[in-house]
Design an enzyme around this catalytic site. Sequence first.
Site, PDB file in Angstrom:
ATOM      1  N   GLU A 208       0.840  -1.208   0.000  1.00  0.00           N
ATOM      2  CA  GLU A 208       0.000   0.000   0.000  1.00  0.00           C
ATOM      3  C   GLU A 208       0.873   1.255   0.000  1.00  0.00           C
ATOM      4  O   GLU A 208       1.844   1.356   0.773  1.00  0.00           O
ATOM      5  CB  GLU A 208      -0.897  -0.022   1.244  1.00  0.00           C
ATOM      6  CG  GLU A 208      -2.339   0.212   0.961  1.00  0.00           C
ATOM      7  CD  GLU A 208      -2.955  -0.848   0.035  1.00  0.00           C
ATOM      8  OE1 GLU A 208      -3.082  -0.561  -1.180  1.00  0.00           O
ATOM      9  OE2 GLU A 208      -3.303  -1.924   0.529  1.00  0.00           O
TER      10      GLU A 208
ATOM     11  N   THR B 169       2.902   1.997  -2.125  1.00  0.00           N
ATOM     12  CA  THR B 169       4.218   1.666  -2.688  1.00  0.00           C
ATOM     13  C   THR B 169       4.261   1.971  -4.185  1.00  0.00           C
ATOM     14  O   THR B 169       5.341   2.139  -4.742  1.00  0.00           O
ATOM     15  CB  THR B 169       4.530   0.166  -2.495  1.00  0.00           C
ATOM     16  OG1 THR B 169       3.420  -0.594  -2.973  1.00  0.00           O
ATOM     17  CG2 THR B 169       4.747  -0.161  -1.021  1.00  0.00           C
ATOM     18  N   ASP B 170       3.082   2.065  -4.839  1.00  0.00           N
ATOM     19  CA  ASP B 170       3.107   2.203  -6.312  1.00  0.00           C
ATOM     20  C   ASP B 170       3.785   3.498  -6.752  1.00  0.00           C
ATOM     21  O   ASP B 170       4.651   3.490  -7.619  1.00  0.00           O
ATOM     22  CB  ASP B 170       1.712   2.024  -6.948  1.00  0.00           C
ATOM     23  CG  ASP B 170       0.630   2.979  -6.464  1.00  0.00           C
ATOM     24  OD1 ASP B 170       0.875   3.758  -5.519  1.00  0.00           O
ATOM     25  OD2 ASP B 170      -0.486   2.948  -7.043  1.00  0.00           O
TER      26      ASP B 170
ATOM     27  N   SER C 177     -25.760   6.706 -16.840  1.00  0.00           N
ATOM     28  CA  SER C 177     -25.352   5.792 -15.768  1.00  0.00           C
ATOM     29  C   SER C 177     -26.569   5.411 -14.936  1.00  0.00           C
ATOM     30  O   SER C 177     -27.371   6.273 -14.578  1.00  0.00           O
ATOM     31  CB  SER C 177     -24.317   6.480 -14.882  1.00  0.00           C
ATOM     32  OG  SER C 177     -24.212   5.793 -13.655  1.00  0.00           O
TER      33      SER C 177
ATOM     34  N   GLY D 234     -16.457   5.006  -3.015  1.00  0.00           N
ATOM     35  CA  GLY D 234     -15.835   5.517  -1.795  1.00  0.00           C
ATOM     36  C   GLY D 234     -15.449   4.436  -0.815  1.00  0.00           C
ATOM     37  O   GLY D 234     -15.110   4.712   0.334  1.00  0.00           O
TER      38      GLY D 234
ATOM     39  N   LEU E 136     -12.405   0.404  -3.145  1.00  0.00           N
ATOM     40  CA  LEU E 136     -12.372  -0.816  -3.958  1.00  0.00           C
ATOM     41  C   LEU E 136     -12.192  -0.466  -5.441  1.00  0.00           C
ATOM     42  O   LEU E 136     -12.439  -1.270  -6.320  1.00  0.00           O
ATOM     43  CB  LEU E 136     -13.658  -1.634  -3.740  1.00  0.00           C
ATOM     44  CG  LEU E 136     -13.917  -2.049  -2.287  1.00  0.00           C
ATOM     45  CD1 LEU E 136     -15.245  -2.798  -2.162  1.00  0.00           C
ATOM     46  CD2 LEU E 136     -12.773  -2.909  -1.737  1.00  0.00           C
TER      47      LEU E 136
ATOM     48  N   SER F 220     -13.622   1.945  -7.551  1.00  0.00           N
ATOM     49  CA  SER F 220     -14.748   2.139  -8.465  1.00  0.00           C
ATOM     50  C   SER F 220     -14.372   3.107  -9.583  1.00  0.00           C
ATOM     51  O   SER F 220     -14.815   2.952 -10.727  1.00  0.00           O
ATOM     52  CB  SER F 220     -15.985   2.636  -7.709  1.00  0.00           C
ATOM     53  OG  SER F 220     -15.690   3.815  -7.009  1.00  0.00           O
TER      54      SER F 220
ATOM     55  N   GLU G 211      -7.000   9.935 -14.772  1.00  0.00           N
ATOM     56  CA  GLU G 211      -7.281  10.228 -13.360  1.00  0.00           C
ATOM     57  C   GLU G 211      -6.348  11.327 -12.822  1.00  0.00           C
ATOM     58  O   GLU G 211      -6.772  12.220 -12.102  1.00  0.00           O
ATOM     59  CB  GLU G 211      -7.124   8.948 -12.530  1.00  0.00           C
ATOM     60  CG  GLU G 211      -7.448   9.156 -11.074  1.00  0.00           C
ATOM     61  CD  GLU G 211      -8.122   7.951 -10.430  1.00  0.00           C
ATOM     62  OE1 GLU G 211      -8.558   7.038 -11.147  1.00  0.00           O
ATOM     63  OE2 GLU G 211      -8.196   7.949  -9.195  1.00  0.00           O
TER      64      GLU G 211
ATOM     65  N   ASP H  64      -4.423   0.714  -9.282  1.00  0.00           N
ATOM     66  CA  ASP H  64      -5.827   0.359  -9.492  1.00  0.00           C
ATOM     67  C   ASP H  64      -6.127   0.003 -10.949  1.00  0.00           C
ATOM     68  O   ASP H  64      -6.823  -0.973 -11.235  1.00  0.00           O
ATOM     69  CB  ASP H  64      -6.741   1.516  -9.053  1.00  0.00           C
ATOM     70  CG  ASP H  64      -6.482   1.931  -7.617  1.00  0.00           C
ATOM     71  OD1 ASP H  64      -5.851   1.156  -6.885  1.00  0.00           O
ATOM     72  OD2 ASP H  64      -6.895   3.042  -7.231  1.00  0.00           O
TER      73      ASP H  64
HETATM   74  C1  GLA Z   1      -5.212   4.333  -4.110  1.00  0.00           C
HETATM   75  C2  GLA Z   1      -4.454   4.809  -5.332  1.00  0.00           C
HETATM   76  C3  GLA Z   1      -3.382   3.798  -5.727  1.00  0.00           C
HETATM   77  C4  GLA Z   1      -2.502   3.427  -4.544  1.00  0.00           C
HETATM   78  C5  GLA Z   1      -3.357   3.075  -3.327  1.00  0.00           C
HETATM   79  C6  GLA Z   1      -2.541   2.842  -2.085  1.00  0.00           C
HETATM   80  O1  GLA Z   1      -5.946   3.191  -4.402  1.00  0.00           O
HETATM   81  O2  GLA Z   1      -5.339   4.984  -6.416  1.00  0.00           O
HETATM   82  O3  GLA Z   1      -2.615   4.303  -6.782  1.00  0.00           O
HETATM   83  O4  GLA Z   1      -1.581   4.432  -4.255  1.00  0.00           O
HETATM   84  O5  GLA Z   1      -4.318   4.074  -3.047  1.00  0.00           O
HETATM   85  O6  GLA Z   1      -1.772   1.696  -2.207  1.00  0.00           O
END
Ligand code: GLA
Length: 438
Positions: free
Chosen positions: A83, A85-86, A117, A175, A178, A180, A215, A227
């Site tokens: 988490e 880390t990306d 939608s 929110g 997950l 979305s 995004e 994501d």
């Molecule tokens: C969100 C961001 C991701 C990532 C996570 C944390 O989901 O969209 O890019 O940084 O938080 O790991």
Amino acid sequence: MFDRLLAPFRRASASAPAGRTGDSPSARPEAPADGTGAAGAPAAAVEPRTVAPDRLAEAFAEAHGAPPAGVWHAPGRVNLMGEHTDYNDGLVLPMALPWGVMLALTPTDDGAVEVRSAQRPGEDVRFTTADLDARSPVTGWASYVAGVFWAAREAGHLPPGAGARIVLDSDLPIGAALSSSAALECAVLLALADAHGLDLAADRPAMAAIARRAENAYVGAPTGILDQSASLRCTEGHALFLDCRTGLGGNVPFGLKESGLRLLIMDTKVEHQLKDSTSGYAVRRDECERAAAALGVPALRDVEDLNTALPRLDDPVLADRVRHVVTEIHRVNAAVGLMRAGAVGDIGALFTASHLSMRDQFEISTPELDLAVETAVAAGARGARMTGGGFGGSAIALVPDDRLAEVERAVADAFAARGWTLPDQRVALPSPGARRLR
Ligand code: GLA
């Protein structure tokens, strides 16, 4: 039509009784209208009904007088490890969820885009691709759709005149951390690439980069590549082991069933959001960049030895952030090693260690996430952790089959005892990445 599609999944209004008392204005509305997880009742691990592709195609035909060219699906994700880390050029380990965004689309050649939608009845959005501009973007939920058209055009993949009629539906809570928004971006991009026959359709990493650009540069959320990669690159039964520096990734078998384990997802209903540049997420990102600069490394991925690095940082907060990122990257490697060895249950201890690191060093947890994690572990989970960006959203727990009911009940009871909105609890298996359904 949309009402029928979504009825079992819609949440009650924000004024429903038994919402969070007092402390959290951002708590999302109460339990689903079908009564699953209603306050005071024992929680049930409900597999929510997924949206049916044929019915979405019918809704499209009703709206546009002809069936769509196709129907596509892009899933949400949970991250199992890695988490924050990306964007530090590190490692991540997400799996795709069975829930996501389903989208019916017909391509057009007049550059016009029309989007409906099911979640926004009466709020249809229209724009023309030639008019899209990141300095004055389409706003609100449709910005994720417009952003994808904009980013695909900027990257040279969208021929002039390529437009679309789109009808979409989602069974992912918004929110809940997950993904979305990434599911929406990826569903739009895949459908667009497929329906217009773009070369891009064969290049999932390139698609993930375009969806992320939408995004970052169009919507304005400073997120990493996790994501979108999860939604586009995960495969069924597997977790995606991704190196966010090189973009190289592979799917590792995640044998939950074979190990007699379930993955329980506990949405605390405290809404997390990453959108603005002053959000906690953006602050963490900035702290990591400052720490990397102070240490003279390109990214925190490059910190090799905490014992020599940390004393070089004057600010103890930055030192804590570095400790989280560096240890979290090692936990991804450890989790992958255990998965490959078929020792899935042993990942639980890593889950819990990761949660403590996010709670104490990275400071992105909330009392609700902590309670879900602590209660799940005390009731027999092999381990638990918050997942995603933090500051709300969901936690996950690795639970032996025979402890599932007990863990769910314990978590519901713990929230009820505090007068907090009950979490939405679901079990999920690692599911396929984005794909065409018909
Ligand atoms: C969100 C961001 C991701 C990532 C996570 C944390 O989901 O969209 O890019 O940084 O938080 O790991």
